[in-house]
Write a protein that holds these residues in place. Structure first.
Motif, PDB file in Angstrom:
ATOM      1  N   ASN A   1       6.110  -8.229   3.846  1.00  0.00           N
ATOM      2  CA  ASN A   1       6.918  -7.043   4.074  1.00  0.00           C
ATOM      3  C   ASN A   1       6.796  -6.128   2.859  1.00  0.00           C
ATOM      4  N   VAL A   2       7.444  -4.979   2.909  1.00  0.00           N
ATOM      5  CA  VAL A   2       7.274  -3.974   1.857  1.00  0.00           C
ATOM      6  C   VAL A   2       7.729  -4.499   0.494  1.00  0.00           C
ATOM      7  N   MET A   3       8.858  -5.225   0.466  1.00  0.00           N
ATOM      8  CA  MET A   3       9.343  -5.732  -0.820  1.00  0.00           C
ATOM      9  C   MET A   3       8.400  -6.777  -1.406  1.00  0.00           C
ATOM     10  N   GLU A   4       7.824  -7.621  -0.555  1.00  0.00           N
ATOM     11  CA  GLU A   4       6.864  -8.608  -1.047  1.00  0.00           C
ATOM     12  C   GLU A   4       5.597  -7.918  -1.560  1.00  0.00           C
ATOM     13  N   LEU A   5       5.177  -6.858  -0.862  1.00  0.00           N
ATOM     14  CA  LEU A   5       4.022  -6.091  -1.327  1.00  0.00           C
ATOM     15  C   LEU A   5       4.316  -5.427  -2.670  1.00  0.00           C
TER      16      LEU A   5
ATOM     17  N   TRP B   1      -4.650  -2.634  -0.710  1.00  0.00           N
ATOM     18  CA  TRP B   1      -4.138  -1.299  -0.380  1.00  0.00           C
ATOM     19  C   TRP B   1      -4.798  -0.726   0.869  1.00  0.00           C
ATOM     20  N   VAL B   2      -6.096  -0.888   0.987  1.00  0.00           N
ATOM     21  CA  VAL B   2      -6.811  -0.283   2.104  1.00  0.00           C
ATOM     22  C   VAL B   2      -6.455  -0.940   3.437  1.00  0.00           C
ATOM     23  N   GLN B   3      -5.897  -2.147   3.407  1.00  0.00           N
ATOM     24  CA  GLN B   3      -5.515  -2.826   4.645  1.00  0.00           C
ATOM     25  C   GLN B   3      -4.145  -2.395   5.165  1.00  0.00           C
ATOM     26  N   LEU B   4      -3.383  -1.690   4.331  1.00  0.00           N
ATOM     27  CA  LEU B   4      -2.026  -1.307   4.719  1.00  0.00           C
ATOM     28  C   LEU B   4      -2.038  -0.131   5.681  1.00  0.00           C
ATOM     29  N   SER B   5      -1.018  -0.080   6.509  1.00  0.00           N
ATOM     30  CA  SER B   5      -0.862   1.080   7.391  1.00  0.00           C
ATOM     31  C   SER B   5      -0.446   2.286   6.557  1.00  0.00           C
ATOM     32  N   GLU B   6      -0.599   3.458   7.126  1.00  0.00           N
ATOM     33  CA  GLU B   6      -0.171   4.680   6.436  1.00  0.00           C
ATOM     34  C   GLU B   6       1.320   4.616   6.121  1.00  0.00           C
ATOM     35  N   TYR B   7       2.082   4.054   7.052  1.00  0.00           N
ATOM     36  CA  TYR B   7       3.524   3.911   6.830  1.00  0.00           C
ATOM     37  C   TYR B   7       3.789   3.012   5.623  1.00  0.00           C
ATOM     38  N   GLY B   8       3.081   1.874   5.547  1.00  0.00           N
ATOM     39  CA  GLY B   8       3.276   0.953   4.435  1.00  0.00           C
ATOM     40  C   GLY B   8       2.929   1.590   3.102  1.00  0.00           C
ATOM     41  N   GLN B   9       1.842   2.336   3.057  1.00  0.00           N
ATOM     42  CA  GLN B   9       1.457   3.017   1.821  1.00  0.00           C
ATOM     43  C   GLN B   9       2.508   4.042   1.403  1.00  0.00           C
ATOM     44  N   GLU B  10       3.017   4.802   2.386  1.00  0.00           N
ATOM     45  CA  GLU B  10       4.026   5.825   2.079  1.00  0.00           C
ATOM     46  C   GLU B  10       5.321   5.196   1.593  1.00  0.00           C
ATOM     47  N   ARG B  11       5.719   4.050   2.183  1.00  0.00           N
ATOM     48  CA  ARG B  11       6.948   3.375   1.765  1.00  0.00           C
ATOM     49  C   ARG B  11       6.827   2.881   0.319  1.00  0.00           C
ATOM     50  N   LEU B  12       5.685   2.335  -0.023  1.00  0.00           N
ATOM     51  CA  LEU B  12       5.484   1.862  -1.387  1.00  0.00           C
ATOM     52  C   LEU B  12       5.496   3.019  -2.384  1.00  0.00           C
ATOM     53  N   GLN B  13       4.860   4.116  -2.015  1.00  0.00           N
ATOM     54  CA  GLN B  13       4.846   5.282  -2.905  1.00  0.00           C
ATOM     55  C   GLN B  13       6.257   5.843  -3.092  1.00  0.00           C
ATOM     56  N   ALA B  14       7.047   5.830  -2.009  1.00  0.00           N
ATOM     57  CA  ALA B  14       8.425   6.329  -2.103  1.00  0.00           C
ATOM     58  C   ALA B  14       9.272   5.431  -2.997  1.00  0.00           C
ATOM     59  N   LEU B  15       9.107   4.118  -2.867  1.00  0.00           N
ATOM     60  CA  LEU B  15       9.869   3.183  -3.701  1.00  0.00           C
ATOM     61  C   LEU B  15       9.474   3.310  -5.174  1.00  0.00           C
ATOM     62  N   ALA B  16       8.192   3.590  -5.424  1.00  0.00           N
ATOM     63  CA  ALA B  16       7.729   3.735  -6.798  1.00  0.00           C
ATOM     64  C   ALA B  16       8.366   4.943  -7.481  1.00  0.00           C
ATOM     65  N   GLU B  17       8.788   5.923  -6.696  1.00  0.00           N
ATOM     66  CA  GLU B  17       9.406   7.135  -7.243  1.00  0.00           C
ATOM     67  C   GLU B  17      10.932   7.099  -7.181  1.00  0.00           C
ATOM     68  N   ASP B  18      11.483   6.025  -6.662  1.00  0.00           N
ATOM     69  CA  ASP B  18      12.938   5.894  -6.512  1.00  0.00           C
ATOM     70  C   ASP B  18      13.522   5.331  -7.812  1.00  0.00           C
TER      71      ASP B  18
END
Length: 368
Positions: free
Chosen positions: A206-210, A236-253
């Motif tokens: 899941n996103v938190m584990e990633l 990274w390349v295996q993740l969905s666009e949604y997964g990549q966006e969620r990780l980027q958003a968390l990195a900026e939170d």
């Protein structure tokens, strides 16, 4: 005595012969199977006789080969249960065979290894230990011709490579004839093996584990170590666009920064942006230690030394402080302690050890 009663008796006797963790697990499973009537349901109400030993084994195995034993649990737990159950069934075969009839529980009654989900992965695992073409064909349900094609593709002799999760598999496959006198094969039978221990890994995160995984890789790279860079890119390349966006958003939170501090030196937002904009120029797939040591990548000294030590390779050591530099040829790493490496000539085990502080080592080169 009913057949199912014999199965219970044999299963309990077999469980007592297992190691402590497996024994406790097996007895608990047996208790549940009897209590719920699951075991009885796998048998017709017939009296047990010596001729029924195979039926008792198959019925018990069938009872244990369901979601009550290997449910949807984490992969490491399912794998551990499978190991215990396999050992248990082997003991049951052994006990019932002692009664005079050779008992062999068929694969159709045994649980499937939870990691055996991709034939190409299983093929590589079999090659680590060595297997004949016939053994591979039987386990993977392939024709000998199909096995030959897969082996050729692994060796890079076909236009299209074997792939797992989009990634190309390539290893050096060698073969050797098996001596017919050793009981393992017929005359001219070949065993195929690879010394390149490629280990395909599949994860469902899941996103938190990633986020946790990428944090670790970012920290590793921040120390100047490079081996984790390609791992991060391939994930990274295996993740969905949604997964990549969620990780980027968390990195900026900023709240996430307070809850899971990385230190000011780690900028996950920049790290993810770099992964997102990877130029795609990396062309290599799997590389064994020799290829890594021959590569032009600027690996950190500790990574390079770790690869030399793990692979047992000999190296030439360039060391010293400018303008005085020296070279030790054909060396093995024998120790590392308190920032000092110890090397010994690989051709002479009685040779004295040379100790060199790590800050004086310029580079290590692979001996041909």
């Amino acid at each position: 005595m009913k057949i199912w009663e014999k199965a219970v008796q044999t299963a309990q006797q077999a469980a007592e012969n297992l190691d402590k963790p497996a024994r406790a697990w097996a007895l608990e499973q047996l208790k549940t199977a009897v209590k719920t009537g699951r075991l009885q349901g796998c048998f017709r109400e017939a009296e047990y006789a010596p001729a029924h030993t195979q039926a008792a084994a198959d019925g018990f195995a069938e009872c244990m080969n369901d979601e009550a034993v290997l449910p949807y649990r984490p992969l490491h737990a399912a794998k551990r249960c499978w190991v215990y159950l396999t050992q248990w069934l082997d003991k049951i075969e052994e006990i019932l065979s002692a009664e005079g009839e050779t008992v062999k529980i068929a694969d159709e009654h045994r649980p499937v290894d939870p990691l055996t989900v991709e034939p190409n992965i299983e093929l590589v695992k079999m090659l680590h230990k060595g297997a004949t073409k016939e053994e591979i064909a039987e386990k993977l349900h392939l024709t000998p011709r199909a096995v030959q094609e897969k082996l050729a593709a692994l060796n890079g002799k076909r236009k299209l490579p074997l792939r797992v999760g989009g990634q190309a598999l390539r290893v050096n496959v060698s073969d050797a004839r098996i001596d017919p006198t050793d009981g393992n094969g017929k005359k001219n039978t070949k065993e195929y093996r690879t010394w390149n221990t490629l280990h395909p890994v599949t994860l469902q995160l899941n996103v938190m584990e990633l986020l946790t995984l990428f944090r670790a890789l970012a920290l590793y790279q921040n120390r100047g170590l490079e081996l984790g860079e390609d791992i991060a890119k391939d994930i990274w390349v295996q993740l969905s666009e949604y997964g990549q966006e969620r990780l980027q958003a968390l990195a900026e939170d900023w709240m996430m920064h307070r809850l899971m501090p990385l230190g000011e030196e780690i900028d996950l937002a920049y790290y993810f942006n770099k992964l997102q904009n990877e130029d795609g120029n990396s062309t290599h797939g799997f590389r064994d230690e020799r290829e890594l040591l021959h590569s032009e990548a600027a690996y950190a000294l500790e990574e390079t030394c770790g690869m030399f030590y793990k692979a047992g390779r000999n190296c030439n050591v360039k060391y010293g402080k400018w303008p005085e530099t020296h070279t030790l040829e054909h060396q093995k790493i024998v120790n590392y302690e308190n920032g000092v490496f110890s090397f010994r000539n690989a051709d002479d085990r009685t040779a004295p050890v040379t100790e060199i502080p790590e800050d004086e080592i310029e580079r290590l080169e692979l001996c041909e």
